[in-house]
Design a protein around this motif. Sequence first.
Motif, short mmCIF file in Angstrom:
data_model
loop_
_atom_site.label_atom_id
_atom_site.label_comp_id
_atom_site.label_asym_id
_atom_site.label_seq_id
_atom_site.Cartn_x
_atom_site.Cartn_y
_atom_site.Cartn_z
N ASP A 34 47.72 27.79 45.05
CA ASP A 34 47.92 29.29 44.83
C ASP A 34 48.85 29.39 43.91
O ASP A 34 50.04 28.79 44.08
N THR A 90 44.68 41.87 35.44
CA THR A 90 44.03 42.31 36.61
C THR A 90 44.97 42.54 37.60
O THR A 90 44.75 43.39 38.68
N GLU A 135 44.82 40.62 40.27
CA GLU A 135 44.46 39.77 41.11
C GLU A 135 45.15 38.46 41.51
O GLU A 135 45.34 38.03 40.55
N PRO A 136 44.93 38.12 42.80
CA PRO A 136 45.73 36.61 43.01
C PRO A 136 44.92 35.53 42.22
O PRO A 136 43.45 35.47 42.29
N GLN A 137 45.63 34.67 41.67
CA GLN A 137 44.71 33.43 40.95
C GLN A 137 45.01 32.39 42.00
O GLN A 137 45.87 32.00 42.59
N VAL A 138 43.79 31.48 41.91
CA VAL A 138 43.56 30.34 42.83
C VAL A 138 42.91 29.22 41.74
O VAL A 138 42.05 29.46 41.13
N ILE A 139 43.83 28.22 41.53
CA ILE A 139 43.45 27.23 41.02
C ILE A 139 42.88 25.98 41.91
O ILE A 139 43.38 25.75 42.83
N TRP A 140 41.35 25.50 41.65
CA TRP A 140 41.21 24.44 42.40
C TRP A 140 41.44 23.11 41.66
O TRP A 140 41.21 23.03 40.48
N ARG A 177 42.90 23.37 47.13
CA ARG A 177 43.46 24.83 46.63
C ARG A 177 44.81 25.03 46.28
O ARG A 177 45.90 24.40 46.87
N ASP A 189 50.64 32.56 40.77
CA ASP A 189 50.88 34.02 40.61
C ASP A 189 49.59 34.90 40.18
O ASP A 189 48.71 34.34 40.29
N ASP A 190 49.82 36.07 40.46
CA ASP A 190 48.89 37.23 40.44
C ASP A 190 48.42 37.12 38.56
O ASP A 190 49.15 36.88 37.91
N ASP A 191 47.31 37.53 38.34
CA ASP A 191 46.77 37.59 37.19
C ASP A 191 47.62 38.80 36.34
O ASP A 191 47.52 39.71 36.85
#
Length: 645
Positions: free
Chosen positions: A261, A268, A270-275, A259, A263-265
């Motif tokens: 972590d 929206t 909302e926090p963005q998470v990249i896998w 994962r 920045d925020d979108d």
Amino acid sequence: MVPADRHRLTNLPLGRKLMTSAALLLGLGLFFGGWIVSVHLTKWQTSTVALFQWGERLEILRSRHSDIFWVLFLGHAVSLALVAIVSAFLLRRVALARGARKALIGGLVILGVLDLACWLLLPMWGNASVLLGGAIILESILLLYVALHPLRDMWIYRRWNGTGGPPVRVAIVGGGFAGLYTALHLDRRLGYHKDLQITVIDRRNYFLFPPLLPSVAAGSIETRQVTYPFRRIFEAANVTFKKESVEAIDLDKKVIRARVDVDDDPVTGEPQVIWCETHYDILVLCPGSDTNTFNTPGVKEHAFFMRELGDAIAVRNHIIDNFERAARETDADRRREQLTFVVVGAGPTGVELAAEVRDLIDHILMSRYPELDPAEVSVVMIQAGDQILPGWHKTVVGSAEGRLRKLRVELRLGRRVVNVTPFAVTLDDGTKIATRTCVWCAGVKPSPLLAACNLPLHRSGRVEIGDDLRVKGRDDMFVLGDAAFLLHQGAPLPPLGQVAFQQGQHAATNIDLLIRKQPTKPFKYFNFGALVSVGDKFAAIDLFGVRMSGFVAWWVWRTLYLAKLVGFGNKVRVVLDWTLDLIVERSISQIAADRQDFSGNKFAENAPLAARPRPQDGLPDGLSAPPPADVPKQHAPARQPAAQA
């Protein structure tokens, strides 16, 4: 993406290799040849002491053979310029950190200018000959290094020839002692090749040196000195670093899922998470360990730990904050509660922390808080076993225990903690120790990542591995450090730093052999011994069977820890801190990382303490009515999770 080659000298064209090598050897020949000629002409008897008198011999040569003197001077200047220019070009292609390269070339230039200036000032300045003798010795050592290091890399450096097919991808999960030493030693053995990719994945972007965390908690060294950025460590190595939190590993598909972590979108909020997925051919799993609370009620919520840099900072701030509150507290019971500090666990970390806290209190804090009575301050150490430092030799244990008692650290041996609240620690015999501070150093457990990988686990929770450090049944996977279960002389290897870095070095050797399709070698652990610091200028050590305690042992403890500290700059800063600590009082400023509060909450920075819980009518023992509505509720400080990959 193909990583940049950090060992480029081996790949230089043959003509350029020959030309630069000839230039370096010519420069060295002119430099040392001039020294030999001056010695011969002045009939000088060479010796170690005579080296410092070279300036005097040059003065004699100038007075007797002025023309030869100036020829030697010209040759000397040409030699310095030749070696400096060529080595500056070549060192950019050597696996050296940028800071080290700048220091080498900068030092050579400074010494060279000083050297030539002293030649010219010999008849005008009496001290020039003395200064020249010392400068020429340092200059000789530096010249040999900056010339021979590139020559070695060009002609002798051992490297891997590649597979001729797909690249071999080595992924290392965890950047502790085991992971770091695996990456660095594998890079040294194989060097650069487009068919080799070494990747280190860790959730932090820095290497942490845990043995010195108790010193950080007491303020004897600064926070940045126990960390070193991975990107700086690997800037001189063919290793790629990824800051990611590994969540799962598919052992069949050979894919690491992690994962990232970000920045925020922007739309929206909302926090963005990249896998991210990292594919590998050989996996080295060393995610470290986690704090073992033994499911004791209240520990996760109310205790401090000593595994992360944030933990050490939080403990230091909390100790100072308790002294500030106690200094204006009028209730004697609450004041003693604030000035009682409990350490659970009497292993090396617990012993060092208790001693460091006691030193901080006695040498610094008590003199700054004259309104407090020293008799109200206490440091308590609780240990479930019947001795501190379990498993250590009784001589070392006796020395350390005697020192702790001399420091007035109260030892509660053979007692187990059964409950922790914000106001007290309860023992298994029913004793309640009123305290606002409980630091949990009672043990470790394997990282939860091991269970998520569907690996065969020993009942201890660690992965059983073979003698060559590979997982049984999986030839492409190594498990090292705290995550590995391996017997040594009938007992499992303990979760210690010296086990981890020895395994890391050996894993690199076996990966090298594996890539070359040669048989791997069994791991042989060598126990260097154990050492623990017990307060100011006192340590107890057991190294190579030699057991001692006191000031000499304390000096050995500092020297060995300094040698293992990562980063030359960190070593220098720690030496300066330890030296200044002898004559300059350490700071007791609290280190906060909070933003300025504009909410208008007048209690934001210094909220008053809630009332201590007392048994009341109609309430069971140990519970109390909630505080009055006009008193803000005090929450336990946030605890950082223990180390994971």
